[in-house]
Design a protein around this motif. Structure first.
Motif, short mmCIF file in Angstrom:
data_model
loop_
_atom_site.label_atom_id
_atom_site.label_comp_id
_atom_site.label_asym_id
_atom_site.label_seq_id
_atom_site.Cartn_x
_atom_site.Cartn_y
_atom_site.Cartn_z
N UNK A 404 0.94 -1.00 0.04
CA UNK A 404 -0.05 -0.04 -0.20
C UNK A 404 0.88 1.20 -0.15
N UNK A 405 0.21 2.19 -0.32
CA UNK A 405 0.82 3.69 -0.57
C UNK A 405 0.73 4.27 0.83
N UNK A 406 1.82 4.37 1.65
CA UNK A 406 1.94 4.96 2.87
C UNK A 406 3.25 6.12 2.93
N UNK A 407 2.74 7.28 3.41
CA UNK A 407 3.91 8.38 3.30
C UNK A 407 4.52 8.37 1.90
N UNK A 413 2.30 -4.62 3.33
CA UNK A 413 1.65 -4.71 4.78
C UNK A 413 0.94 -6.07 5.09
N UNK A 414 1.52 -6.94 4.21
CA UNK A 414 1.00 -8.38 4.52
C UNK A 414 1.41 -9.21 3.47
N UNK A 415 1.57 -10.50 3.66
CA UNK A 415 1.85 -11.56 2.86
C UNK A 415 1.93 -12.98 3.51
N UNK A 416 1.98 -14.17 2.54
CA UNK A 416 2.11 -15.33 2.95
C UNK A 416 2.57 -16.27 1.96
N UNK A 417 3.17 -17.31 2.06
CA UNK A 417 3.41 -18.41 0.99
C UNK A 417 2.30 -19.05 0.63
N UNK A 418 2.00 -19.52 -0.54
CA UNK A 418 0.99 -20.23 -0.79
C UNK A 418 1.39 -21.43 -1.73
N UNK A 419 0.29 -22.47 -1.87
CA UNK A 419 0.51 -23.57 -2.58
C UNK A 419 -1.05 -24.10 -3.11
N UNK A 420 -1.12 -24.25 -4.33
CA UNK A 420 -2.29 -24.89 -5.00
C UNK A 420 -2.00 -26.11 -5.79
N UNK A 447 -9.85 5.51 6.47
CA UNK A 447 -10.94 4.67 5.75
C UNK A 447 -10.85 3.98 4.61
N UNK A 448 -9.44 4.18 4.12
CA UNK A 448 -9.32 3.12 2.87
C UNK A 448 -7.76 3.25 2.73
N UNK A 449 -7.36 2.39 2.08
CA UNK A 449 -5.81 2.26 1.71
C UNK A 449 -5.69 1.78 0.16
N UNK A 450 -4.97 2.50 -0.79
CA UNK A 450 -4.91 2.00 -2.09
C UNK A 450 -3.55 1.28 -2.24
N UNK A 451 -3.51 0.09 -2.88
CA UNK A 451 -2.43 -0.52 -3.06
C UNK A 451 -2.55 -1.53 -3.99
N UNK A 452 -1.81 -2.71 -3.80
CA UNK A 452 -1.88 -3.85 -4.94
C UNK A 452 -1.50 -5.33 -4.24
N UNK A 453 -2.16 -6.21 -4.90
CA UNK A 453 -1.85 -7.65 -4.34
C UNK A 453 -1.08 -7.98 -5.53
N UNK A 454 0.24 -8.75 -5.16
CA UNK A 454 1.12 -9.27 -6.11
C UNK A 454 1.27 -11.05 -5.84
N UNK A 455 1.27 -11.73 -6.79
CA UNK A 455 1.61 -13.12 -6.54
C UNK A 455 2.58 -13.31 -7.49
N UNK A 471 -5.53 -3.04 -5.72
CA UNK A 471 -6.11 -3.46 -4.53
C UNK A 471 -6.35 -2.26 -3.54
N UNK A 472 -7.95 -2.25 -3.23
CA UNK A 472 -8.00 -1.38 -2.10
C UNK A 472 -8.63 -1.87 -0.90
N UNK A 473 -8.23 -1.60 0.11
CA UNK A 473 -8.75 -1.94 1.47
C UNK A 473 -9.48 -0.76 1.97
N UNK A 474 -10.85 -0.95 2.56
CA UNK A 474 -11.76 -0.14 3.13
C UNK A 474 -11.99 -0.58 4.71
#
Length: 489
Positions: A404-407, A413-420, A447-455, A471-474
């Motif tokens: 997310x864009x901060x300052x 601001x978050x992440x994890x490893x994944x397997x499908x 009230x909201x944060x504008x950012x991205x989800x990257x895989x 990706x927008x978080x509200x």
């Protein structure tokens, strides 16, 4: 009457089963976490291979219905540091893996010393066992002579095992115990470096073991039963012998980047002259059984690779697609099946066998597509994780990152490893990604944060794949519960 009826019923079932065509589809035998493989080698209905990792080599025996770990070995030793205290220090490692329906064998050789002072020693270790019994060390020897022989030459034919020794000779052992050991020597100042065993024939390359010895220019086909040389051919780096003494030779590359210079040829006891076949192998791998030679060859597209069977008359049939840049490990052929391994969408490899008769070729796409990323989500006052759905129609393994864009700066601001897994019923899953406490506090204030989800994942050939979406978080007024359905992590 009941007995006679049962016989008729069983006969009908047997006839129906025999009439049903055998599946000609390649069979996935195993899934390997890593993509560095030693082998594979066909062993009856199973496949013997080594899974090479950073901290160990795991030897495994797998079939479509069972998987067995035989042993763990130490990984290859690291070479001396470039900042070595003694210039000329060296460490060399070589290994070989072979199998049949009766015997499994693995051999490694470690040599170390100092080339500058012509000092060195080597240790040869041979392991083996049956497909159902114990597997462990069967032979070992050391050589403290800098010029002493130390080769990983090894082959298995039925219950017989041929392996070079610390004196440079080859010992042929009948592991069933039905006959005594036989020793074959290339000569007093020669050692055997490469070999292949089939029936009463042993094909080998020799090299000098004295500082002033003469380099050998031939590959020898030897009858080990009568202890006589049958014929010799111009020296070949890669060869395989059949139980009637027919020798197949490939001059393809070590890798499969270029197929234009490869040559495939055969020799026989009756005709010990070169017979060049109209197929250019892309690698130096070659296997002969039942009058057909298995090689890696180019497909209709010069970049695609095929597991091809070539008759001694030059007739070619393709038994498996190996894709483009997908192949891992080697190729094996026993007259009935071909074994090979291909990279998968999980960053590892899938081990396959394909029938030699009436094969059905699989499509082997390289891409591991990722899609359906979310464009928004909301967090209640006590919610700590965002829902991020990811679709992988062919499976995937990698990492999800939320930024997310901060300052004025982009921060994670978050992440994890994944397997499908590709056989997962949920090829689209909802992942619950923990959001940092500082980002959640800022979200409540703004009230909201504008950012991205990257895989970030990889395609089957190992090339990185990055899939991203805005990706927008509200901030929501109410907390939410568990995602609907079962497809969430």
């Amino acid at each position: 009457m009941r007995g006679r009826g049962l016989v008729v019923f069983v006969a009908v079932i047997v006839a129906a089963v025999m009439a049903a065509p055998a599946s000609a589809e390649p069979t996935r035998v195993d899934r390997i976490p890593g993509d560095v493989i030693e082998g594979p080698r066909l062993a009856g209905d199973s496949v013997f291979y080594g899974e090479v990792g950073r901290h160990r080599i795991a030897l495994r025996l797998s079939s479509s219905i069972a998987r067995r770990k035989l042993t763990d070995l130490s990984p290859p030793p690291s070479p001396p540091d470039e900042e070595e205290e003694s210039p000329g220090d060296y460490v060399e490692y070589s290994s070989n893996i072979e199998a049949s329906a009766d015997w499994l064998a693995y051999k490694d050789v470690v040599s170390s010393g100092n080339a500058r002072y012509q000092q060195g020693m080597s240790r040869l270790t041979l392991l083996g066992g049956t497909l159902t019994g114990a597997f462990g060390q069967t032979e070992a020897c050391t050589n403290s002579n800098y010029y002493g022989p130390a080769a990983a030459a090894l082959d298995v034919d039925g219950a017989r095992e041929a392996s070079s020794n610390c004196d440079g000779s080859v010992v042929i052992r009948d592991r069933s115990g039905a006959s005594a050991d036989t020793t074959v020597s290339a000569g007093g100042t020669l050692a055997i470096a490469d070999l292949d065993l089939a029936g009463r024939y042993l094909a080998y390359n020799a090299y000098p073991i004295t500082p002033f010895g003469q380099s050998q220019t031939v590959t020898v086909v030897h009858d080990w039963v009568s202890n006589t040389k049958v014929y010799e051919v111009p020296r070949a780096a890669s060869f395989d012998v059949q139980d009637d003494g027919t020798l197949a030779v490939s001059t393809g590359q070590i890798d499969d980047l270029d197929c234009s210079d490869g040559k495939l040829a055969w020799y026989s006891v009756a005709q010990p002259t070169e017979h060049v076949l109209p197929v250019k192998p892309c690698t130096n791998e070659v296997r002969i059984a039942g009058g057909r030679i298995a090689v890696v060859a180019a497909g209709s597209d010069d970049t695609e690779r095929m597991a091809a069977l070539v008759g001694l008359d030059g007739a070619r049939s393709d038994v498996a697609r190996l894709g483009t840049g997908l192949r891992r490990g080697g190729l094996d052929f026993d007259g009935e099946r071909v074994a090979y391994a291909l990279g998968n969408c999980l960053g590892g490899a899938d081990l396959f066998t394909a029938p030699a008769a009436s094969p059905v070729l699989r499509d082997e796409p390289v891409a591991c597509p990722v899609g359906k990323l979310p464009k928004k989500d909301s967090l209640g006052p006590k919610d700590k994780r965002a829902f991020v759905n990811v679709s992988c129609p062919r499976g995937c393994k990698g990492r999800i990152d939320v930024t997310a864009k901060i300052g004025g700066k982009t921060k994670r601001i978050g992440g994890l490893t994944m397997t499908i897994a590709p056989e997962d019923l949920c090829l689209e899953k909802i992942h619950r990604v923990s959001i940092t406490s500082s980002a959640r506090a800022l979200l409540r204030r703004r009230g909201s944060l504008l950012g991205r989800v990257t895989v970030t994942t990889s395609d089957r050939n190992g090339a990185p794949r990055v899939t991203s979406r805005g990706f927008r978080l509200t901030a929501a007024s109410k907390n939410r519960g568990t995602p609907p359905g079962d497809c969430w992590v």
